[in-house]
Design a protein around this motif. Structure first.
Motif, short mmCIF file in Angstrom:
data_model
loop_
_atom_site.label_atom_id
_atom_site.label_comp_id
_atom_site.label_asym_id
_atom_site.label_seq_id
_atom_site.Cartn_x
_atom_site.Cartn_y
_atom_site.Cartn_z
N LEU A 78 81.78 -49.52 48.90
CA LEU A 78 81.49 -49.22 50.29
C LEU A 78 80.32 -48.26 50.42
N SER A 79 80.24 -47.26 49.56
CA SER A 79 79.15 -46.29 49.62
C SER A 79 77.80 -46.94 49.35
N GLU A 80 77.78 -47.96 48.51
CA GLU A 80 76.52 -48.64 48.20
C GLU A 80 75.99 -49.42 49.39
N LYS A 81 76.87 -49.86 50.27
CA LYS A 81 76.47 -50.67 51.42
C LYS A 81 76.10 -49.83 52.64
N LEU A 82 76.54 -48.56 52.66
CA LEU A 82 76.31 -47.71 53.83
C LEU A 82 74.95 -47.03 53.75
N PRO A 83 74.41 -46.64 54.92
CA PRO A 83 73.19 -45.81 54.90
C PRO A 83 73.48 -44.47 54.22
N THR A 84 72.44 -43.79 53.79
CA THR A 84 72.59 -42.58 52.99
C THR A 84 73.44 -41.51 53.67
N ALA A 85 73.19 -41.26 54.95
CA ALA A 85 73.94 -40.22 55.66
C ALA A 85 75.43 -40.57 55.74
N LEU A 86 75.73 -41.83 56.06
CA LEU A 86 77.13 -42.24 56.12
C LEU A 86 77.77 -42.29 54.74
N ALA A 87 76.99 -42.66 53.74
CA ALA A 87 77.52 -42.70 52.37
C ALA A 87 77.92 -41.31 51.90
N ARG A 88 77.15 -40.31 52.32
CA ARG A 88 77.47 -38.93 51.95
C ARG A 88 78.80 -38.50 52.57
N TRP A 89 79.00 -38.84 53.84
CA TRP A 89 80.27 -38.50 54.49
C TRP A 89 81.42 -39.32 53.92
N ASN A 90 81.15 -40.56 53.59
CA ASN A 90 82.17 -41.40 52.96
C ASN A 90 82.58 -40.81 51.62
N GLU A 91 81.59 -40.33 50.87
CA GLU A 91 81.88 -39.73 49.56
C GLU A 91 82.71 -38.47 49.74
N ARG A 92 82.39 -37.66 50.72
CA ARG A 92 83.16 -36.43 50.98
C ARG A 92 84.58 -36.75 51.41
N LEU A 93 84.69 -37.67 52.36
CA LEU A 93 85.99 -37.97 52.93
C LEU A 93 86.92 -38.64 51.93
N PHE A 94 86.43 -39.68 51.28
CA PHE A 94 87.31 -40.45 50.41
C PHE A 94 87.33 -39.94 48.98
N ASN A 95 86.16 -39.68 48.40
CA ASN A 95 86.13 -39.26 47.01
C ASN A 95 86.73 -37.87 46.85
N VAL A 96 86.15 -36.90 47.52
CA VAL A 96 86.61 -35.52 47.36
C VAL A 96 87.92 -35.29 48.13
N GLY A 97 87.98 -35.80 49.35
CA GLY A 97 89.16 -35.57 50.18
C GLY A 97 90.43 -36.17 49.61
N MET A 98 90.35 -37.40 49.14
CA MET A 98 91.55 -38.04 48.59
C MET A 98 91.98 -37.39 47.27
N VAL A 99 91.02 -36.99 46.46
CA VAL A 99 91.37 -36.30 45.21
C VAL A 99 91.99 -34.95 45.53
N LEU A 100 91.47 -34.27 46.55
CA LEU A 100 92.04 -32.98 46.95
C LEU A 100 93.48 -33.15 47.46
N ILE A 101 93.70 -34.17 48.26
CA ILE A 101 95.06 -34.44 48.74
C ILE A 101 95.99 -34.77 47.56
#
Length: 155
Positions: A78-101
């Motif tokens: 999903l991050s590869e398909k999104l624009p850079t700004a959205l990919a950054r938020w996607n990475e924060r929300l899902f990658n870091v956020g889900m691991v934190l949860i």
């Protein structure tokens, strides 16, 4: 303040070193048991318990090291398909956020397990299971630290 954070970060980087030492110890204990069993025909009875302890510690400390290095399992399609700004938020929300949860849940249940682990011990060496299970909340705290540091760095 920056010096204190640098000191804490050095301590938190010990997870990779300790996981590597545990993996090397697994190798040594397993090889020594194989050697004793097939060369001298006298297997070492205590190796299973030590291998169990080392495997749990290597697994959980290795997982926290992977979180620190951002090499854990993640879905990047999903991050590869999104624009850079959205990919950054996607990475924060899902990658870091889900691991934190996941780290918070792991820590919660790891701390819930510890009081019960204190009453049991391994049959041969009488190692309290608390020393095996304490790797779970320690790893969760270190994972959460790595996630929070990544969020603080990326702002």
């Amino acid at each position: 303040m920056k010096r204190a954070l640098s000191w804490i970060d050095r301590i938190m980087r010990l997870d990779e070193v300790l996981a590597s030492v545990a993996l090397f110890a697994i190798f040594l204990v397993a090889i020594s048991n194989i050697f004793m069993r097939y060369i001298f025909n006298t297997p070492l009875a205590w190796t299973e318990e030590v291998l169990q302890l080392l495997m749990v510690w290597a697994t959980f400390l290795g997982a926290s090291a992977l979180v620190r290095r951002n090499e854990h399992v993640l879905i990047g399609m999903l991050s590869e398909k999104l624009p850079t700004a959205l990919a950054r938020w996607n990475e924060r929300l899902f990658n870091v956020g889900m691991v934190l949860i996941a780290a918070i849940v792991l820590g919660y249940w790891g701390f819930q397990l510890l009081p019960y682990s204190n009453f049991r011990s391994t049959p041969m060496l009488q190692i309290p299971y608390m020393w095996i299970h304490v790797a779970i909340p320690i790893s969760a705290v270190v994972m959460a630290y790595h996630c929070l540091m990544r969020l603080a760095r990326d702002t």
